[in-house]
Design an enzyme around this catalytic site. Structure first.
Site, PDB file in Angstrom:
ATOM      1  N   ASP A  44      -4.251   9.544   9.294  1.00 10.47           N
ATOM      2  CA  ASP A  44      -3.075   9.111   9.829  1.00 10.47           C
ATOM      3  C   ASP A  44      -2.420   9.870  11.036  1.00 10.47           C
ATOM      4  O   ASP A  44      -2.698  11.098  11.173  1.00 10.47           O
ATOM      5  CB  ASP A  44      -1.916   9.559   8.474  1.00 10.47           C
ATOM      6  CG  ASP A  44      -2.281   8.740   7.161  1.00 10.47           C
ATOM      7  OD1 ASP A  44      -2.728   7.480   7.410  1.00 10.47           O
ATOM      8  OD2 ASP A  44      -2.240   9.472   6.222  1.00 10.47           O
ATOM      9  N   GLU A  48       0.855  -1.146  -0.025  1.00  8.52           N
ATOM     10  CA  GLU A  48       0.097  -0.011  -0.097  1.00  8.52           C
ATOM     11  C   GLU A  48       0.743   1.188   0.012  1.00  8.52           C
ATOM     12  O   GLU A  48       1.692   1.426   0.958  1.00  8.52           O
ATOM     13  CB  GLU A  48      -0.780  -0.143   1.139  1.00  8.52           C
ATOM     14  CG  GLU A  48      -1.953   1.134   1.349  1.00  8.52           C
ATOM     15  CD  GLU A  48      -2.484   0.976   2.541  1.00  8.52           C
ATOM     16  OE1 GLU A  48      -3.081   1.911   3.188  1.00  8.52           O
ATOM     17  OE2 GLU A  48      -3.207  -0.200   3.191  1.00  8.52           O
TER      18      GLU A  48
END
Length: 256
Positions: free
Chosen positions: A57, A46
């Site tokens: 994130d 990924e």
């Protein structure tokens, strides 16, 4: 057949998907890292497209994005780096990022570029499901790109089934409703994973967020088709002076 589909049809279980940020730790490390991950035994990569405001994130991946952007990473640079990577890389590669840079690049231009270099799928956490279904789905399918949606412990059954109907490749099961990099184990998530398993989804399920070592990887695999490791890997290569050795050691530690 899309490489993601091939992977799940041939292996199916204990899939190890590793996240890394494109252009990190150095601008031109991207393909080197992808190749080293394949050689070390990762099943899928990924590849994060750095963005200045990555909502899903945690601080480690945010910092890697900031560093990659400072290095000069842009979507156009990434596609240039990936131009010939399929001469050596056979495992599936998924691009993970956010919608704004894709819109700036042009959605069709982006999809075409993905197809030309050999990207297999996309994860765009801030792309609304309805917007994808009503505007972009034909375009993604035209270029053979699987769009992967995220579900969380709070996602309703009706929404999970809708996501499953729109997703291709796999469903990304976020292990907790937080950002990446939280050191949470799988304890307390058994009911959530069991619920997903009992639903009999058409897509395989990979678990992400908080997967960091052999133990958490195995715990995730017990209830799904595999897991995604991001923050722990980004940390492992942050100050690497020998990417090949450090990547091989990291993957071995997960799979041994």
């Amino acid at each position: 057949m899309n490489r993601i589909d091939q992977l799940f049809s041939t292996k199916g279980q204990n899939i190890l998907n590793i996240y890394c940020t494109a252009g990190y730790p150095a601008l031109h490390d991207t393909v080197t890292i992808v190749e080293a991950l394949q050689q070390s035994g990762a099943d899928m990569v990924e590849l994060g497209m750095p963005f200045s405001d990555p909502l899903a994130d945690g601080p480690v991946i945010q910092d890697s994005s900031t560093r990659a952007i400072a290095n000069g990473m842009r979507i156009s640079v990434l596609f240039e780096q990936l131009k010939d990577f399929r001469s050596k890389v056979t495992i599936p590669v998924v691009l993970m990022g956010y919608l704004n840079p894709v819109l700036q690049f042009g959605v069709e231009n982006f999809c075409r570029a993905c197809a030309e270099v050999g990207v297999d799928g996309l994860i765009l956490p801030d792309l609304p499901m309805d917007e994808y279904e009503n505007e972009y789905r034909p375009l993604f399918e035209q270029y053979g790109l699987h769009l992967i949606f995220l579900v969380t412990p709070e996602t309703t059954e009706a929404r999970i089934r809708k996501i499953d109907s729109l997703s291709k490749g796999f469903v990304y099961a976020v292990s907790s409703s937080s950002t990446t990099g939280k050191n949470k184990d799988m304890t307390g998530q058994e009911a959530y994973f069991a619920r997903l398993k009992a639903m009999g989804l058409k897509n395989p399920v990979l678990v992400g967020f908080g997967i960091r070592d052999k133990g958490t990887f195995q715990a995730a695999c017990a209830s799904s088709n595999g897991a995604i490791i991001g923050t722990a890997f980004v940390k492992a290569i942050e100050n690497s002076t020998n990417l090949q050795a450090d990547i091989a050691g990291f993957v071995k530690g997960i799979l041994a």
